[in-house]
Structures are given as structure tokens and as C-alpha cells.
Design a protein around this motif. Structure first.
Motif, PDB file in Angstrom:
ATOM      1  N   GLN A   1       0.832  -1.198   0.000  1.00  0.00           N
ATOM      2  CA  GLN A   1       0.000   0.000   0.000  1.00  0.00           C
ATOM      3  C   GLN A   1       0.872   1.255   0.000  1.00  0.00           C
ATOM      4  OE1 GLN A   1      -3.260  -0.325  -0.484  1.00  0.00           O
ATOM      5  NE2 GLN A   1      -2.880  -2.527  -0.502  1.00  0.00           N
ATOM      6  N   PRO A   2       0.410   2.335  -0.630  1.00  0.00           N
ATOM      7  CA  PRO A   2       1.234   3.548  -0.765  1.00  0.00           C
ATOM      8  C   PRO A   2       1.781   4.088   0.544  1.00  0.00           C
ATOM      9  CG  PRO A   2      -0.691   3.686  -2.200  1.00  0.00           C
ATOM     10  CD  PRO A   2      -0.883   2.451  -1.356  1.00  0.00           C
ATOM     11  N   ASN A   3       0.970   4.083   1.605  1.00  0.00           N
ATOM     12  CA  ASN A   3       1.459   4.606   2.882  1.00  0.00           C
ATOM     13  C   ASN A   3       2.679   3.838   3.366  1.00  0.00           C
ATOM     14  OD1 ASN A   3      -0.306   6.679   3.150  1.00  0.00           O
ATOM     15  ND2 ASN A   3      -1.432   5.829   4.881  1.00  0.00           N
ATOM     16  N   ASN A   4       2.625   2.512   3.262  1.00  0.00           N
ATOM     17  CA  ASN A   4       3.756   1.722   3.731  1.00  0.00           C
ATOM     18  C   ASN A   4       4.980   1.941   2.856  1.00  0.00           C
ATOM     19  OD1 ASN A   4       4.722  -0.448   5.646  1.00  0.00           O
ATOM     20  ND2 ASN A   4       5.200  -1.400   3.675  1.00  0.00           N
ATOM     21  N   ILE A   5       4.774   2.014   1.550  1.00  0.00           N
ATOM     22  CA  ILE A   5       5.907   2.250   0.651  1.00  0.00           C
ATOM     23  C   ILE A   5       6.548   3.601   0.943  1.00  0.00           C
ATOM     24  CG2 ILE A   5       6.552   2.622  -1.761  1.00  0.00           C
ATOM     25  CD1 ILE A   5       4.461   0.517  -2.524  1.00  0.00           C
ATOM     26  N   ASN A   6       5.728   4.614   1.173  1.00  0.00           N
ATOM     27  CA  ASN A   6       6.265   5.947   1.476  1.00  0.00           C
ATOM     28  C   ASN A   6       7.014   5.981   2.797  1.00  0.00           C
ATOM     29  OD1 ASN A   6       5.168   6.958  -0.888  1.00  0.00           O
ATOM     30  ND2 ASN A   6       3.297   7.690   0.107  1.00  0.00           N
ATOM     31  N   MET A   7       6.498   5.247   3.782  1.00  0.00           N
ATOM     32  CA  MET A   7       7.061   5.315   5.121  1.00  0.00           C
ATOM     33  C   MET A   7       8.196   4.332   5.367  1.00  0.00           C
ATOM     34  SD  MET A   7       5.370   7.653   6.756  1.00  0.00           S
ATOM     35  CE  MET A   7       5.810   7.221   8.416  1.00  0.00           C
ATOM     36  N   ASN A   8       8.156   3.180   4.710  1.00  0.00           N
ATOM     37  CA  ASN A   8       9.059   2.096   5.088  1.00  0.00           C
ATOM     38  C   ASN A   8       9.914   1.568   3.943  1.00  0.00           C
ATOM     39  OD1 ASN A   8       8.295   2.032   7.851  1.00  0.00           O
ATOM     40  ND2 ASN A   8       6.413   0.949   7.291  1.00  0.00           N
ATOM     41  N   THR A   9      10.188   2.404   2.965  1.00  0.00           N
ATOM     42  CA  THR A   9      11.196   2.057   1.962  1.00  0.00           C
ATOM     43  C   THR A   9      12.567   2.269   2.595  1.00  0.00           C
ATOM     44  OG1 THR A   9       9.807   2.601   0.061  1.00  0.00           O
ATOM     45  CG2 THR A   9      12.182   2.652  -0.284  1.00  0.00           C
ATOM     46  N   VAL A  10      13.362   1.214   2.642  1.00  0.00           N
ATOM     47  CA  VAL A  10      14.645   1.277   3.350  1.00  0.00           C
ATOM     48  C   VAL A  10      15.834   1.385   2.398  1.00  0.00           C
ATOM     49  CG1 VAL A  10      13.725   0.022   5.334  1.00  0.00           C
ATOM     50  CG2 VAL A  10      14.817  -1.252   3.472  1.00  0.00           C
ATOM     51  N   TYR A  11      15.573   1.193   1.102  1.00  0.00           N
ATOM     52  CA  TYR A  11      16.647   1.332   0.112  1.00  0.00           C
ATOM     53  C   TYR A  11      16.012   1.615  -1.234  1.00  0.00           C
ATOM     54  CZ  TYR A  11      20.466   0.172  -3.082  1.00  0.00           C
ATOM     55  OH  TYR A  11      21.417   0.222  -4.071  1.00  0.00           O
ATOM     56  N   SER A  12      16.605   2.550  -1.984  1.00  0.00           N
ATOM     57  CA  SER A  12      16.083   2.841  -3.309  1.00  0.00           C
ATOM     58  C   SER A  12      17.212   3.289  -4.214  1.00  0.00           C
ATOM     59  CB  SER A  12      15.011   3.931  -3.241  1.00  0.00           C
ATOM     60  OG  SER A  12      14.436   4.158  -4.519  1.00  0.00           O
ATOM     61  N   SER A  13      17.250   2.719  -5.411  1.00  0.00           N
ATOM     62  CA  SER A  13      18.251   3.051  -6.421  1.00  0.00           C
ATOM     63  C   SER A  13      17.589   2.838  -7.779  1.00  0.00           C
ATOM     64  CB  SER A  13      19.483   2.163  -6.262  1.00  0.00           C
ATOM     65  OG  SER A  13      19.147   0.810  -6.525  1.00  0.00           O
ATOM     66  N   PRO A  14      18.248   3.198  -8.861  1.00  0.00           N
ATOM     67  CA  PRO A  14      17.617   3.025 -10.174  1.00  0.00           C
ATOM     68  C   PRO A  14      17.172   1.605 -10.482  1.00  0.00           C
ATOM     69  CG  PRO A  14      19.493   4.485 -10.370  1.00  0.00           C
ATOM     70  CD  PRO A  14      19.517   3.960  -8.967  1.00  0.00           C
ATOM     71  N   GLY A  15      17.868   0.612  -9.939  1.00  0.00           N
ATOM     72  CA  GLY A  15      17.507  -0.762 -10.263  1.00  0.00           C
ATOM     73  C   GLY A  15      16.746  -1.507  -9.199  1.00  0.00           C
ATOM     74  N   LEU A  16      16.678  -0.958  -7.981  1.00  0.00           N
ATOM     75  CA  LEU A  16      16.153  -1.748  -6.866  1.00  0.00           C
ATOM     76  C   LEU A  16      15.493  -0.863  -5.822  1.00  0.00           C
ATOM     77  CD1 LEU A  16      15.997  -4.511  -5.326  1.00  0.00           C
ATOM     78  CD2 LEU A  16      18.262  -3.965  -4.405  1.00  0.00           C
ATOM     79  N   MET A  17      14.303  -1.260  -5.396  1.00  0.00           N
ATOM     80  CA  MET A  17      13.632  -0.655  -4.252  1.00  0.00           C
ATOM     81  C   MET A  17      13.379  -1.755  -3.229  1.00  0.00           C
ATOM     82  SD  MET A  17       9.949   1.340  -3.974  1.00  0.00           S
ATOM     83  CE  MET A  17      10.566   2.806  -4.830  1.00  0.00           C
ATOM     84  N   VAL A  18      13.773  -1.497  -1.985  1.00  0.00           N
ATOM     85  CA  VAL A  18      13.601  -2.468  -0.901  1.00  0.00           C
ATOM     86  C   VAL A  18      12.675  -1.850   0.133  1.00  0.00           C
ATOM     87  CG1 VAL A  18      14.736  -3.847   0.871  1.00  0.00           C
ATOM     88  CG2 VAL A  18      15.890  -3.433  -1.312  1.00  0.00           C
ATOM     89  N   ILE A  19      11.583  -2.549   0.438  1.00  0.00           N
ATOM     90  CA  ILE A  19      10.530  -2.029   1.305  1.00  0.00           C
ATOM     91  C   ILE A  19      10.312  -2.984   2.471  1.00  0.00           C
ATOM     92  CG2 ILE A  19       8.108  -1.291   1.399  1.00  0.00           C
ATOM     93  CD1 ILE A  19       8.403  -1.265  -1.811  1.00  0.00           C
ATOM     94  N   SER A  20      10.255  -2.442   3.661  1.00  0.00           N
ATOM     95  CA  SER A  20       9.932  -3.259   4.837  1.00  0.00           C
ATOM     96  C   SER A  20       8.456  -3.598   4.849  1.00  0.00           C
ATOM     97  CB  SER A  20      10.284  -2.491   6.113  1.00  0.00           C
ATOM     98  OG  SER A  20       9.708  -3.111   7.260  1.00  0.00           O
ATOM     99  N   VAL A  21       8.126  -4.778   5.363  1.00  0.00           N
ATOM    100  CA  VAL A  21       6.723  -5.078   5.613  1.00  0.00           C
ATOM    101  C   VAL A  21       6.213  -4.085   6.643  1.00  0.00           C
ATOM    102  CG1 VAL A  21       7.045  -7.536   5.104  1.00  0.00           C
ATOM    103  CG2 VAL A  21       7.187  -6.743   7.475  1.00  0.00           C
ATOM    104  N   THR A  22       4.910  -3.963   6.781  1.00  0.00           N
ATOM    105  CA  THR A  22       4.341  -3.032   7.752  1.00  0.00           C
ATOM    106  C   THR A  22       4.825  -3.369   9.151  1.00  0.00           C
ATOM    107  OG1 THR A  22       2.388  -4.381   8.151  1.00  0.00           O
ATOM    108  CG2 THR A  22       2.256  -2.774   6.360  1.00  0.00           C
ATOM    109  N   MET A  23       4.815  -2.366  10.005  1.00  0.00           N
ATOM    110  CA  MET A  23       5.291  -2.582  11.367  1.00  0.00           C
ATOM    111  C   MET A  23       4.435  -3.605  12.108  1.00  0.00           C
ATOM    112  SD  MET A  23       8.069  -0.830  11.817  1.00  0.00           S
ATOM    113  CE  MET A  23       8.487  -1.133  10.092  1.00  0.00           C
ATOM    114  N   PHE A  24       3.114  -3.613  11.856  1.00  0.00           N
ATOM    115  CA  PHE A  24       2.289  -4.574  12.595  1.00  0.00           C
ATOM    116  C   PHE A  24       2.614  -6.004  12.177  1.00  0.00           C
ATOM    117  CE2 PHE A  24      -0.508  -2.481   9.405  1.00  0.00           C
ATOM    118  CZ  PHE A  24      -0.900  -3.545   8.605  1.00  0.00           C
TER     119      PHE A  24
END
Length: 374
Positions: free
Chosen positions: A134-157
């Protein structure tokens, strides 16, 4: 890939090391896929890579990054690409070869124990992936981003819920860091009742309703212990806020008003069309022991960690046996990943999963503006 590569990484990876690995992986996957890919992760690496959790966590190194491979494969099968997992694994192996570490420095071994759920139409879906994309989680919990790779944490809950299952080693302190993060974002004053209500509502596919009495008691013991550690821990760091985050006043939360927690995660909360099974029990939760207050027998995810990805790293090995669990008291099924090694559309249950629609929220949720993906 050369046969000398070890499948098991023993090197402890710091934040700087993880960033270096991800930087190189980003270059490889950009060349392989021609665009940015995204991976959803959980576990200890989140505590190190997440800007705000790392400030509260005592973790400084980890041995691996746990990513949700089934979600990655699902996204690419929707694009008509059916070998994405194999191609990603080749890139992961190449990074391991370059840095002389084991190929499981990034792995999806825990996928076998993550829950599936069914919506009210009986359609199978992945609740952790659905909530985390979901957009909120992607906005809040993306932990790494580069042209080739985005790494997103699962939601805190979901991060808290998964750590409550094992509750060993650094899990209690990791949970404390995530709870403290919630306090910083939204002023949540955690109590055992609020935490239990939060987890059971937002992570209902874990099958809490079907817990046996000793398992329910053990869960409450762990929740009480986590809240106790939070309340007794000393941290004098200032409250960190994002400029775009609205805060929920602490005074709005009480033992009798935990619904503010639902407001915090409004866009990520379970929807009315996702009918909660009255008695559904994920197989990996069967290992909560009444004889061990905070150190239960290792769950399925621990016992199978080194086997579920072995076939990709060592093709001569047999795939892991498919697992599922159906409650005798309910027509609903909550299943761990049936076959983490299946790559074809016909072999993977996740490849046939629908994208859930977004029907109205539960009536008891506040329909205020979402404040955070926490």
C-alpha cells in the motif's frame, strides 16, 4: 554459477555492508530486468536498514536479508514473466561470488511459514504482501532505493506479529524498537491490551482466534514482556517526526479507546471483504510451547530456513514438501507457502491469486485521514 559458492553465509553484515551488497545487486537486476524491481523484506535487516528503527535498535549486524520471494514472483507473473525468481537468484548468487559470502545473504526461506488467507469470495491472497504494498507503507518504510532496486519493509504490525511467533534472541528488543517507533510517530501509549488488540485485528490471518488456551496465554506473556521492556527501557533520544505525518495525541489513546490504532493504519487495515476465519490456524504457530515463557521450540520457519531455497542454489536437491493447514472447524484455509521452489504459473498457488479489491473498512474503524503506515 560456480559450484564453490557456499549456500550458507556466516559473515555478519553491517549497515554499510548491506548497502554495498544492495548497490551491486541493483546494478545486476537493472541489467537483467531493464527496470527497477522491488522487494519486500522483514526480519533483522529491517532493524538495521530502516532509518528510524536503527536509531532505537541495538542491532548492528545481521547474517542475511529475508525477502518475500512469492510476492516478487507474483508481480512479475502479472507482467507475463515466469522465470523472474530464477533470474533474481542468479543476480543474488553473483553478488555472493563478488563479495565472497554465502548465497543465502538474501533469501526467502521464511516464505514457507508466512500465512495465506482467503477473502469472502474464497480467493487466496497474501495478506503480508497486500498490506505492505500500500502507498502509505511504501512511502514510510522504503529502506533502500536506487535506479535498479527498491527495498521495502513489511508493515510494522506484520513485523511485530512475525517476531512474536519466535520471540528469541533479538526479537524482544526488535519489537520494543518498533513499538517505540509507533510512539514517536503517533503518540501511542502502549499497554498489553492495546498491543494485543492491534495485532489481533490487523494480523488476523495469523489465526489467533484458533489458538489453544496455552498458546493464547503464551502470546499474552510475550506481549506483556515486550510492553514491560518498552516501559522500563531508557531512551532519551528526541522524538523524530516526518514533516508530512500528522500525530495522534497520546491523550486520545486509552485502554478503552484502542481504535486510534486503527486510524493510524487505516489504509492498511483488513477490509470487510476479507472475512476473518472463525477458526483458522497457521501451521507455523503450532510450536508455541506452554513450558517456555519466552523461548519456544523453533517454529517451522526456523527448521526449514536452510532447505526451502536450496534447490535454486543446488539444483540436485529435492524441493521442499508442500504444506498447508485447514481448520476442521472452518471451511477457510490459511496456508504457508505451498512450494517455495515452484516457478511456473501452474505450480504456484500465488500465481493464481487475485488482486483484492478495496471495499469499505470495518465499521468500527475511524474514517479519518491516514496518518502513518505504522
Amino acid at each position: 554459477m560456480s559450484s564453490y559458492l557456499s549456500s550458507h553465509n556466516e559473515v555478519q553484515l553491517s549497515r554499510e555492508a548491506l548497502i554495498s551488497l544492495l548497490d551491486h545487486l541493483s546494478v545486476l537486476v537493472l541489467h537483467e530486468f531493464g527496470c527497477q524491481i522491488r522487494l519486500f523484506i522483514h526480519g533483522g535487516a529491517v532493524m538495521i536498514l530502516h532509518e528510524y528503527l536503527s536509531a532505537s535498535s541495538s542491532r548492528r549486524t545481521t547474517r542475511d536479508i529475508d525477502y518475500i520471494r512469492r510476492a516478487f514472483g507474483h508481480e512479475w507473473r502479472k507482467r507475463g514473466v515466469y522465470d523472474a525468481e530464477e533470474r533474481l537468484q542468479r543476480c543474488i548468487n553473483a553478488v555472493a561470488a563478488k563479495f565472497h559470502i554465502g548465497t543465502d545473504w538474501m533469501n526467502a526461506d521464511p516464505d514457507v511459514a508466512l500465512p495465506f488467507a482467503k477473502n469472502s469470495k474464497g480467493e487466496l491472497y497474501d495478506p503480508i504482501y497486500y498490506d505492505s504494498k500500500q502507498p502509505n507503507n511504501i512511502n514510510m518504510n522504503t529502506v533502500y532505493s536506487s535506479p535498479g532496486l527498491m527495498v521495502i519493509s513489511v508493515t510494522m504490525f506484520w513485523g511485530v506479529a512475525l517476531k512474536l511467533v519466535r520471540y528469541k534472541k533479538e526479537d524482544p528488543t526488535d519489537i520494543v524498537a518498533m513499538l517505540r517507533h509507533g510512539t514517536k510517530l503517533n503518540g501511542v501509549q502502549w499497554t498489553p491490551l492495546i498491543m494485543e488488540d492491534w495485532i489481533k485485528t490487523l494480523c488476523w490471518p495469523m489465526g489467533y482466534n484458533s489458538y489453544r488456551p496455552h498458546q493464547a496465554e503464551e502470546l499474552r506473556n510475550r506481549i506483556h514482556d515486550a510492553v514491560h521492556q518498552l516501559q522500563t527501557s531508557t531512551e532519551s533520544s528526541p522524538v523524530e517526526e516526518h514533516s508530512h505525518m500528522a500525530r495522534i495525541p497520546a491523550t486520545a489513546l486509552s485502554l478503552h479507546a484502542p481504535s486510534s490504532l486503527y486510524t493510524m493504519s487505516r489504509s492498511l487495515a483488513p477490509h470487510s471483504a476479507f472475512a476473518q476465519p472463525p477458526s483458522a490456524f497457521p501451521i507455523h504457530l503450532m510450536h508455541i510451547s506452554p513450558h517456555q515463557s519466552h523461548s519456544p521450540h523453533a517454529p517451522t520457519s526456523e527448521r526449514l530456513r536452510r532447505s526451502s531455497m536450496a534447490s535454486l542454489r543446488h539444483p540436485s536437491l529435492s524441493p521442499a514438501k508442500a504444506m498447508s493447514f485447514t481448520s476442521s472447524n472452518s471451511p477457510h484455509t490459511i496456508s504457508p507457502w505451498h512450494s517455495p521452489l515452484s516457478l511456473s504459473q501452474s505450480a504456484s498457488p500465488f500465481s493464481r491469486m487475485p488482486e483484492p479489491s478495496v471495499p469499505p473498512m470495518f465499521s468500527h474503524f475511524h474514517h479519518q485521514s491516514a496518518t502513518s503506515a505504522f
